[in-house]
Design a protein around this motif. Structure first.
Motif, PDB file in Angstrom:
ATOM      1  N   LEU A  39      32.776 -39.955  -8.680  1.00 13.63           N
ATOM      2  CA  LEU A  39      32.752 -38.911  -9.461  1.00 13.63           C
ATOM      3  C   LEU A  39      34.125 -37.979  -9.565  1.00 13.63           C
ATOM      4  CD1 LEU A  39      30.300 -36.979  -6.724  1.00 13.63           C
ATOM      5  CD2 LEU A  39      29.728 -37.804  -8.497  1.00 13.63           C
ATOM      6  N   LEU A  40      34.039 -37.627 -10.507  1.00 13.26           N
ATOM      7  CA  LEU A  40      35.584 -36.660 -10.799  1.00 13.26           C
ATOM      8  C   LEU A  40      35.300 -35.720 -10.461  1.00 13.26           C
ATOM      9  CD1 LEU A  40      38.208 -36.601 -12.176  1.00 13.26           C
ATOM     10  CD2 LEU A  40      37.186 -35.302 -13.667  1.00 13.26           C
ATOM     11  N   ASP A  41      36.328 -35.598  -9.032  1.00  7.17           N
ATOM     12  CA  ASP A  41      36.976 -34.372  -7.927  1.00  7.17           C
ATOM     13  C   ASP A  41      37.709 -33.907  -8.106  1.00  7.17           C
ATOM     14  OD1 ASP A  41      36.166 -34.634  -4.710  1.00  7.17           O
ATOM     15  OD2 ASP A  41      38.194 -34.571  -4.560  1.00  7.17           O
ATOM     16  N   ASN A  42      38.583 -34.285  -8.598  1.00  2.00           N
ATOM     17  CA  ASN A  42      39.306 -32.954  -9.436  1.00  2.00           C
ATOM     18  C   ASN A  42      40.459 -34.109 -10.370  1.00  2.00           C
ATOM     19  OD1 ASN A  42      41.947 -34.832  -7.930  1.00  2.00           O
ATOM     20  ND2 ASN A  42      40.771 -34.498  -6.268  1.00  2.00           N
ATOM     21  N   ARG A  43      41.044 -32.510 -11.222  1.00  2.00           N
ATOM     22  CA  ARG A  43      41.698 -32.544 -11.926  1.00  2.00           C
ATOM     23  C   ARG A  43      43.219 -33.068 -12.129  1.00  2.00           C
ATOM     24  NH1 ARG A  43      38.301 -32.154 -15.914  1.00  2.00           N
ATOM     25  NH2 ARG A  43      36.531 -30.360 -15.757  1.00  2.00           N
ATOM     26  N   PRO A  44      43.873 -34.813 -12.699  1.00  2.00           N
ATOM     27  CA  PRO A  44      45.133 -34.518 -12.556  1.00  2.00           C
ATOM     28  C   PRO A  44      45.919 -33.865 -13.299  1.00  2.00           C
ATOM     29  CG  PRO A  44      43.300 -36.613 -13.753  1.00  2.00           C
ATOM     30  CD  PRO A  44      43.599 -35.384 -14.263  1.00  2.00           C
ATOM     31  N   THR A  45      47.519 -34.261 -12.371  1.00  2.00           N
ATOM     32  CA  THR A  45      47.909 -33.050 -12.830  1.00  2.00           C
ATOM     33  C   THR A  45      49.598 -34.339 -12.956  1.00  2.00           C
ATOM     34  OG1 THR A  45      47.294 -30.743 -11.254  1.00  2.00           O
ATOM     35  CG2 THR A  45      50.288 -31.288 -11.572  1.00  2.00           C
ATOM     36  N   GLY A  46      50.055 -34.679 -14.223  1.00  2.00           N
ATOM     37  CA  GLY A  46      50.457 -35.482 -14.944  1.00  2.00           C
ATOM     38  C   GLY A  46      49.797 -36.838 -15.199  1.00  2.00           C
ATOM     39  N   GLU A  47      49.856 -37.628 -14.372  1.00  2.00           N
ATOM     40  CA  GLU A  47      49.712 -38.650 -14.334  1.00  2.00           C
ATOM     41  C   GLU A  47      48.223 -39.500 -13.603  1.00  2.00           C
ATOM     42  OE1 GLU A  47      50.290 -43.262 -12.664  1.00  2.00           O
ATOM     43  OE2 GLU A  47      52.702 -42.082 -14.039  1.00  2.00           O
ATOM     44  N   ALA A  48      46.440 -39.523 -13.561  1.00  2.00           N
ATOM     45  CA  ALA A  48      46.318 -39.542 -13.036  1.00  2.00           C
ATOM     46  C   ALA A  48      46.237 -40.624 -12.084  1.00  2.00           C
ATOM     47  CB  ALA A  48      44.974 -40.818 -14.440  1.00  2.00           C
ATOM     48  N   VAL A  49      45.628 -40.371 -10.441  1.00  2.00           N
ATOM     49  CA  VAL A  49      45.699 -41.179  -9.625  1.00  2.00           C
ATOM     50  C   VAL A  49      44.420 -41.486  -8.913  1.00  2.00           C
ATOM     51  CG1 VAL A  49      47.796 -40.069  -8.941  1.00  2.00           C
ATOM     52  CG2 VAL A  49      46.165 -38.851  -7.918  1.00  2.00           C
ATOM     53  N   ALA A  50      44.249 -42.363  -8.095  1.00  2.00           N
ATOM     54  CA  ALA A  50      42.998 -42.727  -7.755  1.00  2.00           C
ATOM     55  C   ALA A  50      41.973 -41.787  -7.172  1.00  2.00           C
ATOM     56  CB  ALA A  50      43.054 -43.872  -6.400  1.00  2.00           C
ATOM     57  N   SER A  51      43.095 -40.353  -6.064  1.00  2.00           N
ATOM     58  CA  SER A  51      42.333 -39.661  -5.769  1.00  2.00           C
ATOM     59  C   SER A  51      41.392 -39.019  -6.369  1.00  2.00           C
ATOM     60  CB  SER A  51      43.419 -39.255  -4.543  1.00  2.00           C
ATOM     61  OG  SER A  51      44.062 -38.325  -5.306  1.00  2.00           O
ATOM     62  N   ASN A  52      41.809 -38.563  -7.531  1.00  2.00           N
ATOM     63  CA  ASN A  52      41.034 -37.833  -8.954  1.00  2.00           C
ATOM     64  C   ASN A  52      39.848 -38.140  -8.451  1.00  2.00           C
ATOM     65  OD1 ASN A  52      43.769 -38.464 -11.692  1.00  2.00           O
ATOM     66  ND2 ASN A  52      43.065 -36.411  -9.982  1.00  2.00           N
ATOM     67  N   PHE A  53      39.492 -39.406  -7.777  1.00  2.00           N
ATOM     68  CA  PHE A  53      38.695 -40.170  -8.406  1.00  2.00           C
ATOM     69  C   PHE A  53      37.172 -39.935  -6.470  1.00  2.00           C
ATOM     70  CE2 PHE A  53      40.361 -41.824 -11.333  1.00  2.00           C
ATOM     71  CZ  PHE A  53      39.499 -41.740 -12.941  1.00  2.00           C
ATOM     72  N   LYS A  54      35.920 -39.606  -6.804  1.00  2.00           N
ATOM     73  CA  LYS A  54      35.304 -39.956  -5.934  1.00  2.00           C
ATOM     74  C   LYS A  54      34.043 -40.971  -5.630  1.00  2.00           C
ATOM     75  CE  LYS A  54      33.215 -36.484  -1.815  1.00  2.00           C
ATOM     76  NZ  LYS A  54      32.805 -34.513  -1.432  1.00  2.00           N
ATOM     77  N   LEU A  55      34.022 -42.223  -4.100  1.00  2.00           N
ATOM     78  CA  LEU A  55      32.988 -42.746  -4.755  1.00  2.00           C
ATOM     79  C   LEU A  55      32.309 -42.153  -3.832  1.00  2.00           C
ATOM     80  CD1 LEU A  55      31.036 -45.538  -4.631  1.00  2.00           C
ATOM     81  CD2 LEU A  55      32.479 -46.127  -2.391  1.00  2.00           C
TER      82      LEU A  55
END
Length: 338
Positions: free
Chosen positions: A8-24
């Motif tokens: 899932l997309l868990d939260n939106r990036p601030t600048g560069e996208a990171v792994a914590s933007n996603f959730k399994l």
């Protein structure tokens, strides 16, 4: 019904996208209703456009909703069907997203397409014989309008789209010049794909050096340019464009993390009377049959080559996607699930 792992997309990036933007997460697939099929995904497609959809901003497509499965192309097989048009074992391409299974209302037009894997690998339907290939075909044929003897340049030349652009340009009698990052990618573009030349932008970090390298590769200037990157790359090619040149603006990955991409010499568009046209391939569905017919024939007969970077398992999707945005992939980026 089978257990289904999803990203899932868990939260939106601030600048560069990171792994914590996603959730399994994991869930049970719902029981099928009449007209539906259950698809087990073999491959997920990872594509640069997904980065833009992670933002909550105005674009050509609605933002990816938070808390929902990341959207994207999939290729797999039907494992259960309540639709007379689909049988168990049918190989299909759809838009199932970052998950192991999807329930599809197969009666809706365009939701699911059967594919023949006798001569074309299933994975190719997410690349050279799928959306990236059609993107290359449309931008080259309908915007760059290549003519024999002309020079066509494409950025991100070793990628899923760029690699097809150059091969199609060569097939139409053009000089094909790629721009890619790294000696390995440039060697592949020239030696395996048959481009006439490739400029390694990583070896030419200052604009003057990059321009000199591109000038050597395009002694007669540039007539058609297929843009995937933007920024300094686009500035450099603009300076080599011939009068009445055509630019297909497909992507600007250099700015996908929010960096501004100012043009240094926009006056060249006027002085050289250039056509610069952005496009979204899903808005030109009337051209897909012709494009897929040509691309499928070329792949099946070995005349169109492609390369894939394959990550293993649904858990690998976020890092593979972030690597794609950094240019770590080589060719089409996929996630293999089985």
């Amino acid at each position: 019904m089978p257990h289904n792992k999803q990203i899932l997309l868990d939260n939106r990036p601030t600048g560069e996208a990171v792994a914590s933007n996603f959730k399994l997460v994991s869930s049970e697939t719902p029981a099928l209703q009449d007209g539906q099929v259950l698809v087990r995904h073999h491959y997920l497609s990872l594509d640069p456009y997904m980065r833009g959809r992670m933002n909550d901003s105005k674009s050509y497509a609605a933002p990816q909703p938070l808390g929902q499965v990341m959207q994207g192309g999939t290729a797999g097989e039907v494992v259960e069907s309540k639709n007379a048009k689909f049988s168990l074992g049918d190989k299909v391409v759809g838009f199932g997203g970052w998950q192991e299974y999807s329930v599809v209302d197969a009666g809706q037009v365009g939701m699911l397409r059967k594919v023949d894997t006798a001569h074309i690998p299933l994975s190719a339907y997410l690349g050279a014989v799928g959306m990236p290939g059609v993107t290359a075909w449309y931008g080259l044929m309908k915007i760059c309008e290549p003519k024999p003897g002309e020079t066509v340049v494409v950025s991100a030349a070793s990628g899923a789209v760029g690699s097809v652009v150059g091969q199609l340009a060569k097939a139409r009698g053009c000089r094909a010049v790629g721009i890619a990052g790294g000696k390995d990618k440039c060697d592949y573009v020239v030696q395996e794909l048959g481009f006439d030349a490739c400029v390694d932008y990583k070896a030419h970090k200052d604009p003057k050096s990059l321009y000199a390298a591109l000038k050597d590769a395009t002694p007669n200037g540039v007539d058609g340019y297929f843009e995937n990157v933007g920024g300094v790359i686009m500035d450099t090619v603009l300076a080599r464009m011939n009068a009445f040149g055509r630019i297909a603006l497909c992507g600007m990955i250099a700015g996908y993390d929010g960096q501004p991409l100012p043009l240094t010499t926009p006056q060249l568009i006027l002085t050289n009377r250039l056509k610069v046209q952005g496009f979204i391939v899903s808005e030109h569905m009337e051209h897909w049959p012709a494009a897929l017919t040509e691309l499928g024939t070329l792949v099946a007969t070995g005349k169109l080559k492609f390369r894939e970077s394959v990550a293993q398992g649904i858990e690998a999707a976020p890092e593979a996607f972030l690597g794609l945005l950094k240019g770590r992939n080589f060719g089409k980026q996929l996630v293999k699930l089985i």
